[in-house]
Design a protein around this motif. Structure first.
Motif, PDB file in Angstrom:
ATOM      1  N   SER A  98       0.831  -1.212   0.000  1.00 27.42           N
ATOM      2  CA  SER A  98       0.000   0.000   0.000  1.00 27.42           C
ATOM      3  C   SER A  98       0.860   1.254   0.000  1.00 27.42           C
ATOM      4  N   THR A  99       2.012   1.201   0.672  1.00 28.56           N
ATOM      5  CA  THR A  99       2.916   2.350   0.753  1.00 28.56           C
ATOM      6  C   THR A  99       3.460   2.712  -0.623  1.00 28.56           C
ATOM      7  N   VAL A 100       4.062   1.741  -1.293  1.00 28.64           N
ATOM      8  CA  VAL A 100       4.680   2.042  -2.576  1.00 28.64           C
ATOM      9  C   VAL A 100       3.622   2.365  -3.622  1.00 28.64           C
ATOM     10  N   ALA A 101       2.464   1.716  -3.579  1.00 30.05           N
ATOM     11  CA  ALA A 101       1.401   2.020  -4.536  1.00 30.05           C
ATOM     12  C   ALA A 101       0.865   3.426  -4.318  1.00 30.05           C
ATOM     13  N   GLY A 102       0.687   3.823  -3.052  1.00 27.73           N
ATOM     14  CA  GLY A 102       0.213   5.170  -2.774  1.00 27.73           C
ATOM     15  C   GLY A 102       1.186   6.224  -3.261  1.00 27.73           C
ATOM     16  N   ALA A 103       2.485   5.984  -3.042  1.00 34.42           N
ATOM     17  CA  ALA A 103       3.500   6.943  -3.486  1.00 34.42           C
ATOM     18  C   ALA A 103       3.545   7.029  -5.007  1.00 34.42           C
ATOM     19  N   LEU A 104       3.529   5.892  -5.684  1.00 35.24           N
ATOM     20  CA  LEU A 104       3.597   5.894  -7.151  1.00 35.24           C
ATOM     21  C   LEU A 104       2.371   6.554  -7.774  1.00 35.24           C
ATOM     22  N   SER A 105       1.204   6.232  -7.265  1.00 35.12           N
ATOM     23  CA  SER A 105      -0.014   6.838  -7.800  1.00 35.12           C
ATOM     24  C   SER A 105       0.031   8.353  -7.652  1.00 35.12           C
ATOM     25  N   ALA A 106       0.478   8.826  -6.480  1.00 33.96           N
ATOM     26  CA  ALA A 106       0.505  10.264  -6.227  1.00 33.96           C
ATOM     27  C   ALA A 106       1.505  10.987  -7.119  1.00 33.96           C
ATOM     28  N   VAL A 107       2.733  10.467  -7.239  1.00 32.38           N
ATOM     29  CA  VAL A 107       3.731  11.190  -8.023  1.00 32.38           C
ATOM     30  C   VAL A 107       3.377  11.194  -9.506  1.00 32.38           C
ATOM     31  N   LYS A 108       2.712  10.135  -9.977  1.00 36.38           N
ATOM     32  CA  LYS A 108       2.277  10.124 -11.369  1.00 36.38           C
ATOM     33  C   LYS A 108       1.244  11.216 -11.641  1.00 36.38           C
ATOM     34  N   MET A 109       0.536  11.633 -10.576  1.00 37.86           N
ATOM     35  CA  MET A 109      -0.469  12.684 -10.704  1.00 37.86           C
ATOM     36  C   MET A 109       0.064  14.032 -10.216  1.00 37.86           C
ATOM     37  N   HIS A 110       1.388  14.097 -10.003  1.00 39.04           N
ATOM     38  CA  HIS A 110       2.061  15.332  -9.588  1.00 39.04           C
ATOM     39  C   HIS A 110       1.541  15.852  -8.253  1.00 39.04           C
ATOM     40  N   LEU A 111       1.261  14.928  -7.337  1.00 42.42           N
ATOM     41  CA  LEU A 111       0.852  15.286  -5.987  1.00 42.42           C
ATOM     42  C   LEU A 111       2.031  15.080  -5.042  1.00 42.42           C
ATOM     43  N   PRO A 112       2.273  16.012  -4.136  1.00 42.07           N
ATOM     44  CA  PRO A 112       3.385  15.872  -3.195  1.00 42.07           C
ATOM     45  C   PRO A 112       3.189  14.671  -2.277  1.00 42.07           C
ATOM     46  N   VAL A 113       4.277  13.962  -2.013  1.00 44.91           N
ATOM     47  CA  VAL A 113       4.243  12.751  -1.185  1.00 44.91           C
ATOM     48  C   VAL A 113       5.169  12.924   0.015  1.00 44.91           C
ATOM     49  N   ALA A 114       4.657  12.600   1.201  1.00 43.28           N
ATOM     50  CA  ALA A 114       5.473  12.522   2.409  1.00 43.28           C
ATOM     51  C   ALA A 114       5.520  11.068   2.860  1.00 43.28           C
ATOM     52  N   HIS A 115       6.706  10.601   3.214  1.00 46.11           N
ATOM     53  CA  HIS A 115       6.887   9.202   3.627  1.00 46.11           C
ATOM     54  C   HIS A 115       7.228   9.156   5.099  1.00 46.11           C
ATOM     55  N   LEU A 116       6.302   8.631   5.884  1.00 44.83           N
ATOM     56  CA  LEU A 116       6.520   8.449   7.312  1.00 44.83           C
ATOM     57  C   LEU A 116       7.298   7.157   7.550  1.00 44.83           C
ATOM     58  N   GLU A 117       8.323   7.237   8.386  1.00 49.33           N
ATOM     59  CA  GLU A 117       9.225   6.124   8.674  1.00 49.33           C
ATOM     60  C   GLU A 117      10.191   5.921   7.508  1.00 49.33           C
ATOM     61  N   ALA A 118      10.642   7.016   6.939  1.00 49.28           N
ATOM     62  CA  ALA A 118      11.597   6.976   5.835  1.00 49.28           C
ATOM     63  C   ALA A 118      12.991   6.628   6.337  1.00 49.28           C
ATOM     64  N   GLY A 119      13.803   6.064   5.444  1.00 41.92           N
ATOM     65  CA  GLY A 119      15.217   5.853   5.720  1.00 41.92           C
ATOM     66  C   GLY A 119      15.574   4.559   6.414  1.00 41.92           C
ATOM     67  N   LEU A 120      14.589   3.738   6.780  1.00 36.37           N
ATOM     68  CA  LEU A 120      14.921   2.448   7.387  1.00 36.37           C
ATOM     69  C   LEU A 120      15.496   1.521   6.333  1.00 36.37           C
ATOM     70  N   ARG A 121      16.499   0.767   6.701  1.00 41.53           N
ATOM     71  CA  ARG A 121      17.113  -0.167   5.762  1.00 41.53           C
ATOM     72  C   ARG A 121      17.502  -1.459   6.495  1.00 41.53           C
ATOM     73  N   SER A 122      17.147  -2.587   5.903  1.00 43.04           N
ATOM     74  CA  SER A 122      17.639  -3.880   6.377  1.00 43.04           C
ATOM     75  C   SER A 122      18.806  -4.354   5.511  1.00 43.04           C
ATOM     76  N   PHE A 123      18.915  -3.788   4.280  1.00 44.19           N
ATOM     77  CA  PHE A 123      19.903  -4.192   3.289  1.00 44.19           C
ATOM     78  C   PHE A 123      19.731  -5.656   2.883  1.00 44.19           C
ATOM     79  N   ASN A 124      18.523  -6.139   3.023  1.00 44.27           N
ATOM     80  CA  ASN A 124      18.169  -7.493   2.594  1.00 44.27           C
ATOM     81  C   ASN A 124      17.159  -7.376   1.467  1.00 44.27           C
ATOM     82  N   ARG A 125      17.628  -7.526   0.240  1.00 45.50           N
ATOM     83  CA  ARG A 125      16.747  -7.344  -0.908  1.00 45.50           C
ATOM     84  C   ARG A 125      15.824  -8.537  -1.141  1.00 45.50           C
TER      85      ARG A 125
END
Length: 367
Positions: A98-125
């Motif tokens: 839901s997070t990535v879909a919400g962000a992609l949908s918004a940026v495609k429509m030129h709507l500003p996106v804020a990401h809560l809990e940004a920058g976390l990394r496990s480095f496990n792809r």
């Protein structure tokens, strides 16, 4: 300012609670869109009622499916919602489909996106959550980081100019519910039969694909839990139950007692009543830390490195490779000294989020 919050899974609903409360104290319009990624009542409905979150304004009802199907369904369903509402911000939470879909949908429509809990990394792809959080960070306008470590990750990826330290909203809600539980404002948690809350027990959860999808891996983990020297209250996620049934694995074996997922206040109460926690959940590692219960995480890595550095969390990727003694000693170890700092903030992160969104001027992609 009109803000749309896109949520869909249990951890996001917990994070939504303090955010919704902070917006309710402001003059801003806050619209809640529930994608329906988690549709089981134990993972959705009880969080709205139990945490005082307003009912969603829009419920997309996408349900389950493969990652591609689920993400695509959310994308398809969000476009008309954003087109109708035309918000000033789209706020996405954490690391789900839901997070990535919400962000992609918004940026495609030129709507500003804020990401809560940004920058976390496990480095496990191998983790779907890692793909989601990295993609979301790189397309969002405002990156609301919970910790200094998250800020460093964003800087290393060339995103420092969009990153701000907000603190962790999970602290806001966890400490509020903790205080209410200790004050007797919530009933005792519905622990599995066979668990006496007045005697020491281990509280456990498992749900990640790496731990549940492989039959041998799941069997080994349940066997290891069953051999612990204390009773184990296993709050069984629907994914765990489904995979165990599919693989023919009995969850209730040895010292394991199986129950249902708990509403948030019940979870906090269960952790407080427990002697220790075993989990593969990102959120529960941190909640155990905040509630001062030692945690053993059955993963090779964690996004919440502060919990490990402080000694309150220990990573054990393969408990079945340890002797029963070593495994039991790890899980039931003595608590370390109290942390000297508060790496996740002071419980006012939601207020910081609203303030940062109000003042941010670099977010609009509108022509």
């Amino acid at each position: 300012m009109k803000v749309i919050s896109v949520v869909g899974a249990r951890p996001q609903l917990v994070k939504l609670a303090p955010i919704a409360a902070a917006f309710a104290k402001s003059d801003h319009q806050h619209v809640i869109v529930h994608t329906g990624q988690h549709y089981d009542a134990d993972l959705s409905d009880v969080f709205f009622s139990g945490l005082g979150i307003p009912d969603p304004h829009v419920h997309l009802g996408v349900g389950s499916g493969s990652h591609g199907v689920q993400t695509g369904a959310v994308l398809t369903a969000l476009d008309p919602v954003f087109e109708k509402e035309r918000p000033d911000w789209v706020l996405v939470y954490g690391d789900t489909n839901s997070t990535v879909a919400g962000a992609l949908s918004a940026v495609k429509m030129h709507l500003p996106v804020a990401h809560l809990e940004a920058g976390l990394r496990s480095f496990n792809r191998r983790m779907p959550e890692e793909h989601n959080r990295v993609l979301t960070d790189h397309c969002a306008d405002l990156l609301l980081a919970p910790t200094e470590e998250a800020m460093r990750h964003l800087a290393n990826e060339g995103l420092a100019h969009r990153a701000r330290l907000a603190g962790d909203v999970m602290v806001d809600i966890c400490l509020r519910i903790r205080d209410a539980v200790l004050a007797g404002e919530h009933p005792a948690p519905a622990l599995p039969d066979g668990i006496d809350p007045t005697e020491p027990f281990v509280f456990a959860t498992l749900h990640r694909p790496d731990n549940t999808d492989d039959p041998q891996r799941l069997s080994d983990l349940i066997t290891a839990l069953g051999k612990l020297p204390l009773p184990v209250a296993l709050a069984a996620h629907p994914r765990l139950v489904a995979r165990a049934e599919e693989h023919g694995i009995k969850l209730a074996q040895g010292n394991v007692h199986v129950g249902r997922p708990l509403p948030y206040a019940g979870l906090v109460s269960a952790v407080l009543a427990s002697a220790s926690v075993v989990t593969d959940s990102g959120g529960l590692q941190k909640e155990a830390f905040l509630l001062r219960r030692v945690c053993t995480t059955v993963r090779p890595e964690t996004e919440w490195v502060e919990t490990v550095a402080s000694g309150w969390n220990t990573l054990v990727p393969d408990p079945h490779r340890l002797s029963d003694h070593d495994w039991g000693t790890t899980v039931t170890r003595t608590a370390p000294p109290e942390p000297s700092t508060s790496p996740y903030g002071d419980g006012r992160a939601a207020e910081n989020v609203v303030r940062l969104m109000e003042s941010w001027e670099g977010g609009s992609r509108r022509a």
